[in-house]
Motif scaffolding. Structure first.
Motif, mmCIF file in Angstrom:
data_model
loop_
_atom_site.group_PDB
_atom_site.id
_atom_site.type_symbol
_atom_site.label_atom_id
_atom_site.label_comp_id
_atom_site.label_asym_id
_atom_site.label_seq_id
_atom_site.Cartn_x
_atom_site.Cartn_y
_atom_site.Cartn_z
ATOM 1 N N ALA A 15 -17.841 -122.437 -25.710
ATOM 2 C CA ALA A 15 -16.989 -121.283 -26.013
ATOM 3 C C ALA A 15 -16.238 -120.791 -24.781
ATOM 4 O O ALA A 15 -15.141 -120.229 -24.889
ATOM 5 C CB ALA A 15 -17.834 -120.142 -26.582
ATOM 6 N N THR A 16 -16.812 -121.020 -23.593
ATOM 7 C CA THR A 16 -16.149 -120.582 -22.352
ATOM 8 C C THR A 16 -15.356 -121.713 -21.686
ATOM 9 O O THR A 16 -14.914 -121.567 -20.549
ATOM 10 C CB THR A 16 -17.181 -120.022 -21.357
ATOM 11 O OG1 THR A 16 -18.134 -121.051 -21.046
ATOM 12 C CG2 THR A 16 -17.899 -118.816 -21.935
ATOM 13 N N GLY A 17 -15.213 -122.834 -22.391
ATOM 14 C CA GLY A 17 -14.418 -123.938 -21.862
ATOM 15 C C GLY A 17 -15.222 -125.025 -21.197
ATOM 16 O O GLY A 17 -14.651 -125.980 -20.655
ATOM 17 N N GLY A 18 -16.552 -124.904 -21.217
ATOM 18 C CA GLY A 18 -17.412 -125.913 -20.603
ATOM 19 C C GLY A 18 -17.872 -126.959 -21.591
ATOM 20 O O GLY A 18 -17.380 -127.045 -22.723
ATOM 21 N N LEU A 19 -18.862 -127.770 -21.164
ATOM 22 C CA LEU A 19 -19.370 -128.842 -22.019
ATOM 23 C C LEU A 19 -20.706 -128.506 -22.649
ATOM 24 O O LEU A 19 -21.174 -129.233 -23.518
ATOM 25 C CB LEU A 19 -19.504 -130.140 -21.203
ATOM 26 C CG LEU A 19 -18.212 -130.697 -20.576
ATOM 27 C CD1 LEU A 19 -18.516 -131.973 -19.807
ATOM 28 C CD2 LEU A 19 -17.171 -130.956 -21.649
ATOM 29 N N PHE A 57 -7.483 -118.062 -13.464
ATOM 30 C CA PHE A 57 -7.112 -118.845 -14.641
ATOM 31 C C PHE A 57 -7.932 -118.524 -15.883
ATOM 32 O O PHE A 57 -7.675 -119.080 -16.957
ATOM 33 C CB PHE A 57 -7.224 -120.341 -14.338
ATOM 34 C CG PHE A 57 -6.256 -120.830 -13.300
ATOM 35 C CD1 PHE A 57 -4.903 -120.567 -13.417
ATOM 36 C CD2 PHE A 57 -6.702 -121.549 -12.193
ATOM 37 C CE1 PHE A 57 -4.000 -121.012 -12.461
ATOM 38 C CE2 PHE A 57 -5.811 -121.999 -11.236
ATOM 39 C CZ PHE A 57 -4.456 -121.724 -11.372
ATOM 40 N N ALA A 58 -8.936 -117.672 -15.765
ATOM 41 C CA ALA A 58 -9.735 -117.306 -16.941
ATOM 42 C C ALA A 58 -8.904 -116.443 -17.891
ATOM 43 O O ALA A 58 -8.160 -115.570 -17.460
ATOM 44 C CB ALA A 58 -10.982 -116.549 -16.499
ATOM 45 N N LYS A 59 -9.038 -116.724 -19.176
ATOM 46 C CA LYS A 59 -8.249 -115.991 -20.167
ATOM 47 C C LYS A 59 -9.009 -115.904 -21.484
ATOM 48 O O LYS A 59 -9.455 -116.916 -22.014
ATOM 49 C CB LYS A 59 -6.897 -116.691 -20.387
ATOM 50 C CG LYS A 59 -5.942 -115.931 -21.288
ATOM 51 C CD LYS A 59 -4.604 -116.640 -21.390
ATOM 52 C CE LYS A 59 -3.644 -115.864 -22.287
ATOM 53 N NZ LYS A 59 -2.332 -116.571 -22.426
ATOM 54 N N ASP A 60 -9.157 -114.693 -21.989
ATOM 55 C CA ASP A 60 -9.814 -114.452 -23.279
ATOM 56 C C ASP A 60 -11.201 -115.090 -23.341
ATOM 57 O O ASP A 60 -11.581 -115.681 -24.357
ATOM 58 C CB ASP A 60 -8.947 -114.975 -24.434
ATOM 59 C CG ASP A 60 -7.591 -114.284 -24.506
ATOM 60 O OD1 ASP A 60 -7.522 -113.086 -24.156
ATOM 61 O OD2 ASP A 60 -6.610 -114.938 -24.898
ATOM 62 N N GLY A 61 -11.942 -114.984 -22.256
ATOM 63 C CA GLY A 61 -13.311 -115.500 -22.236
ATOM 64 C C GLY A 61 -13.428 -116.977 -21.936
ATOM 65 O O GLY A 61 -14.531 -117.505 -21.812
ATOM 66 N N VAL A 62 -12.290 -117.676 -21.827
ATOM 67 C CA VAL A 62 -12.294 -119.110 -21.497
ATOM 68 C C VAL A 62 -12.030 -119.261 -20.008
ATOM 69 O O VAL A 62 -11.018 -118.785 -19.494
ATOM 70 C CB VAL A 62 -11.229 -119.880 -22.308
ATOM 71 C CG1 VAL A 62 -11.223 -121.354 -21.904
ATOM 72 C CG2 VAL A 62 -11.503 -119.735 -23.805
#
Length: 452
Positions: free
Chosen positions: A42-46, A168-173
């Motif tokens: 959900a945060t852009g990780g794996l 670069f973080a945006k909307d929790g990502v």
């Protein structure tokens, strides 16, 4: 190309500056892997485990030192390092871009392979070893090169902590993808720097495979040989002194395995054990864990000129400089002191969270040990390796780092991932470090005799 007594040639500075681009990208990507792999989807990780992430990082480290064995054969025998180096930077840049679009572990491993392949062809170290022609200049030159290496490492590790979670973080990502893209862009710019700037000053250095070029010492030895000795040399690939020097390089490489296992191992508790057992907020700001890497690089930048001056001063003594073997022993011992400090922090905190500022002391000890060892390996090889095996011997030094990099993940699991108390594991590592250091120093005279 002659080395000036009072300073290093321009070719040295332009080549050494190339390391800023390469290390900036490498440490930006390497530091990010641990966080990218374990962050939730959900945060852009794996969303992977910390063990998998540690193994991913160790694989990037390991294969970036294994594949250079292949690159070493290429530049020693077939293609000049002057040509392979910018090509390798471009390939590594493509690898970092693959990391920016990775959505699975497979994508990360594709990045690891391409970056490792690119670094296999990046042979800037052997070129510097031939730009500097005087042995007395080698240790100071490679210490200064290490400073520039860590300028890039410091910028990469310092910026990544801010970029991925703040800029670069945006909307929790979190901003993992843009960071990998920046690493790719920097490698492409570095290739341009090498092609348009370094080439102007290198002249013929690196144009031909190293086996087709000889040092002044090798040329002098050839000139003294009789006709019969020259015939024997053609039959026998290596002379006795060359065999002894290669043996000394291999022995030093074996001890470097111990050094690098404990050096790399020192990082992982920062991301995992101390993440939960230290207070990471300083003056209201949550310190990014990647700043520990930045502290190491910052101390390298500071200590590089200091150790370069020290090696110059020691070399000027009637008895000459300390040998690499003695310096290596001292470096391993200092790493052991760092683990003693880890244990002291764990005991002193008494179940409470210690301040993250204590990690600055550990980073200093880790770096001090590193400066007594790491920059000097390539210097030692440049002094004593036969020219036809120069890049291969430097890669063999890297192969020892490959073994260490493949080992520190499993060693972490045994010492810090099981039932052994943290402080007990640290004291055990320190004891092994001190024993290895004592052995290295005790064997100093015998090992040094191999290269004289």
């Amino acid at each position: 190309m002659e080395t000036k007594k009072k300073g290093f040639p321009t070719a040295f500075w332009t080549c050494a500056a190339t390391e800023i681009f390469e290390r900036l990208s490498y440490y930006l990507g390497r530091s990010l892997i641990l966080i990218f792999a374990t962050a939730t989807v959900a945060t852009g990780g794996l969303g992977l485990s910390d063990t998998v992430a540690a193994n991913m990082q160790s694989n990037l480290t390991a294969f970036s030192y294994l594949l250079p064995l292949f690159g070493g054969i290429v530049v020693d025998r077939y293609i000049g390092a002057k040509y392979t180096t910018p090509v390798g930077m471009m390939i590594a840049g493509v690898g970092y871009y693959m990391g920016s679009v990775a959505t699975t572990a497979t994508g990360v491993y594709a990045m690891i392979f391409l970056v490792s392949l690119g670094l296999a062809l990046f042979k800037n170290g052997p070129i510097i070893g031939r730009v500097i022609t005087e042995k007395e200049q080698m240790d100071p030159a490679f210490a200064m090169r290490y400073t520039l290496v860590n300028v890039g490492a410091f910028i990469g590790t310092f910026l990544v902590g801010i970029l991925y979670k703040d800029v670069f973080a945006k909307d929790g990502v979190l901003g993992f993808a843009p960071c990998f893209k920046i690493a790719a862009l920097i490698m492409f710019l570095g290739a341009c720097w090498y092609f348009f700037v370094c080439w102007r000053f290198l002249g013929d250095v690196g144009k031909r495979p190293f086996k087709k070029t000889k040092t002044q010492e090798e040329l002098a030895i050839d000139a003294e040989k009789t006709v019969e000795e020259k015939k024997e040399t053609k039959k026998e690939p290596l002379t006795t002194i060359e065999k002894k020097r290669i043996g000394a390089i291999l022995i030093a490489s074996l001890f470097s395995i111990i050094f690098w296992i404990f050096w790399y191992l020192g990082y992982l508790p920062v991301y995992y054990y101390w993440a939960d057992n230290m207070n990471w907020v300083v003056a209201g700001y949550e310190v990014p864990s990647t700043w520990f890497d930045a502290a190491n690089s910052m101390f390298c930048v500071i200590l590089g000129p200091v150790t370069a001056a020290l090696w110059r001063k020691l070399a000027a003594r009637p008895q000459g400089d300390m040998s690499l073997f003695r310096k290596t022993g001292l470096g391993i011992a200092i790493i052991g002191l760092g683990y003693i400090f880890y244990a002291v922090i764990d005991i002193a905190r008494g179940g409470h969270k210690a301040s993250v500022l204590w990690l600055i002391v550990f980073a200093f000890l880790l770096t001090l040990g590193e400066m007594f060892f790491s920059p000097l390996g390539h210097s030692f090889i440049s002094k004593y390796s036969p020219s036809r095996y120069l890049a291969l011997m430097m890669s063999m030094w890297g192969f020892a780092t490959f073994i260490a990099a493949k080992s520190y993940g499993p060693v972490y699991g045994i010492l810090f991932g099981g039932n052994i108390p943290f402080k007990t594991a640290c004291i055990g590592i320190a004891v092994v470090s001190f024993v290895a250091a004592a052995i290295m120093i005790a064997l100093d005279k015998r090992l040094s005799a191999l290269v004289d």
